[in-house]
Design a protein around this motif. Structure first.
Motif, PDB file in Angstrom:
ATOM      1  N   PRO A 289     -21.867  -7.809  84.884  1.00 47.28           N
ATOM      2  CA  PRO A 289     -21.417  -6.222  84.743  1.00 47.28           C
ATOM      3  C   PRO A 289     -22.421  -5.483  85.617  1.00 47.28           C
ATOM      4  CG  PRO A 289     -22.776  -7.221  82.781  1.00 47.28           C
ATOM      5  CD  PRO A 289     -22.857  -8.207  83.929  1.00 47.28           C
TER       6      PRO A 289
ATOM      7  N   ALA B 188     -17.088  -2.977  79.497  1.00 45.68           N
ATOM      8  CA  ALA B 188     -17.971  -4.231  79.012  1.00 45.68           C
ATOM      9  C   ALA B 188     -18.357  -3.970  77.826  1.00 45.68           C
ATOM     10  CB  ALA B 188     -19.107  -4.450  80.124  1.00 45.68           C
TER      11      ALA B 188
ATOM     12  N   THR C  18     -17.072  -4.210  83.521  1.00 48.67           N
ATOM     13  CA  THR C  18     -17.044  -5.527  83.886  1.00 48.67           C
ATOM     14  C   THR C  18     -15.804  -5.905  84.849  1.00 48.67           C
ATOM     15  OG1 THR C  18     -17.475  -7.996  83.472  1.00 48.67           O
ATOM     16  CG2 THR C  18     -16.098  -6.689  81.855  1.00 48.67           C
TER      17      THR C  18
END
Lengths: 68, 424
Positions: free
Chosen positions: B139, B383, B406
């Motif tokens: 991420p 994320a 992400t």
């Protein structure tokens, strides 16, 4: 339609040159407005009105023709 | 219309949705569009929430932008704005004709044409940051990887500020924009930034480059009599203002705008499918998000009537840009993000003589950055759960402190593993 400018009021925000590039430009010297076409053809008149409405300093005045 | 309600004790600050201004603004706009507002210094002023009133006041030269005369709605201590070295070059808090002199010197560096000419360089910068994100893999925090560095680097190159110094000036800026910074810390940050810029101006005098600070110095050397020379304090003040305004605002629009687009996937897809619609989309994000979240201050120079209310000379008026940009009298369904919205007379950049000097730069940066980001990472998503995205309710400029994102990595190895084996 005629476009009139109160140049002293211009602070060069660029709204006109951005939204109606066929009709307005900005000076290389001080960024203030340059009118490219004072009597816009019918297809550009909406752009002229838009530029006038968006100008933050009410620099642009639109004189609508009296003719129908 | 009369302000019959009791004075508000504070500006509305509670948001129930990260993308909407506090709902209290909707009630005020409807019931008391010109509200009395109590300031922490004990004075009573006004809060404007309608589009037409906000625009009218910002375009009215009977109102001053001189902050040393204004009450501060958030209890922040004005940083001794009367001190000459604090005022020099700070055109945002000046009135004509003083303001006009500075603005005229600067406007030509920020025209539509000049900012469009920066597009190839901005594209390079954006691609380089996307490459770095891709190399490092998910991420990533979009703020530190993309949203903050891109406008920082662009304004550094434009001004001639060494990008290596970003950690310092980003920290000072953050201190100055926090609502809970105490006076001592704020003064220290301002003085550090001031000293830094004075040294930079001296360095540019000795070794000019082809960037804005050097151009301003050179323009002075050839100045006509009508234009008094800029002092180093003035040059430093201008550079300080442009540096802070030039990176912090666009950075927050990029991060919060990305979060907004991720939350409206259908509209995001339509925008990406029609590249010619990106300009309109950026305009709508500016309106919808209005990151100058607490509005702008003006002080009445004389008694003025606004929508039937008597504003007395000396009273402070808060013009809420965020409330104005959600005014249903002016915008059809203002609470709806509509990236296709046409003709937006929004006031996200302000209005009147102070309307943002760098607005064309902000536009081109966003027009390049948003599509490039989503094209590079088509599977981009949060994320963390949305409630864990830290919002900048504690800063003068709204946005997100971090945006953890992400995406599906597609390294060659992963692709290889996913290919069904046919060889037995």
């Amino acid at each position: 339609m005629k476009i009139r400018i109160e140049h002293d009021r211009c602070r060069g925000a660029g709204q006109c040159a951005l939204n109606a590039p066929e009709l307005f430009d900005q000076s290389d010297d001080d960024g203030t407005v340059i009118v490219l076409d004072e009597e816009p053809s019918p297809e550009l008149q909406d752009s002229a009105r838009l530029a006038a409405a968006l100008c933050p300093n009410a620099v642009i005045r639109i004189i609508e023709s009296c003719e129908a | 219309m009369r302000a019959t309600e009791p004075a508000l004790s504070t500006l509305p600050t509670h948001r129930s949705c990260p993308f909407d201004p506090p709902q209290e603004y909707d009630r005020l706009r409807e019931q008391a569009p010109v509200s009395r507002l109590a300031f922490p210094d004990g004075k009573i002023g006004w809060l404007l929430t309608r589009h037409q009133d906000v625009r009218a006041v910002l375009a009215d030269d009977r109102f001053s932008s001189d902050r040393s005369r204004a009450s501060s709605p958030l209890g922040r201590i004005p940083l001794r704005p009367h001190e000459p070295e604090a005022r020099a070059g700070m055109l945002l808090t000046m009135d004509p004709p003083e303001h006009t002199r500075y603005r005229r010197m600067l406007t030509r560096y920020f025209t539509v044409r000049r900012m469009r000419a920066l597009v190839p360089r901005i594209e390079q910068i954006v691609e380089a940051h996307l490459d770095a994100m891709e190399r490092k893999g998910p991420p990533a925090d979009l703020v530190t990887a993309f949203a903050l560095p891109i406008p920082s680097l662009v304004i550094c190159e434009l001004l001639g500020v060494p990008y290596e110094d970003r950690a310092m000036f980003q920290r000072w800026t953050s201190t100055l924009l926090r609502l809970d910074t105490n006076e001592k810390a704020a003064l220290a940050a301002r003085n550090a930034l001031r000293t830094y810029m004075l040294q930079l101006v001296a360095a540019k005098r000795a070794h000019p480059d082809d960037a804005l600070i050097s151009h301003l110095i050179a323009a002075q050397d050839t100045a006509e009599e009508t234009q008094a020379e800029l002092t180093d304090e003035e040059l430093g003040g201008i550079a300080r203002l442009l540096l802070v305004a030039g990176h912090e605002t666009t950075a927050n629009m990029l991060a919060l705008g990305t979060y907004t687009l991720l939350s409206h996937p259908d509209q995001l897809r339509a925008m990406l499918d029609h590249p010619e619609s990106v300009e309109r989309a950026v305009e709508e994000l500016l309106r919808y998000l209005t990151i100058v979240q607490f509005g702008v201050l003006r002080v009445a120079c004389e008694d003025v009537e606004i929508a039937g209310c008597q504003i007395r000379a000396g009273e402070t008026v808060v013009a809420s840009l965020a409330a104005a940009n959600r005014d249903p009298e002016h915008f059809d369904r203002p609470g709806k993000l509509d990236l296709e919205r046409e003709f937006s007379q929004h006031v996200a950049f302000g209005h009147g003589v102070h309307q943002c000097l760098g607005q064309q730069l902000a536009r081109v940066e966003m027009e390049v950055a948003f599509p490039a980001l989503f094209r590079r990472f088509p599977t981009l998503r949060l994320a963390v759960p949305p409630e864990q995205v830290p919002l900048r309710e504690d800063m003068l400029i709204y946005g997100v402190h971090a945006l953890p994102l992400t995406w599906d990595g597609h390294s060659p190895d992963t692709l290889h593993q996913q290919t069904p084996s046919t060889g037995g």
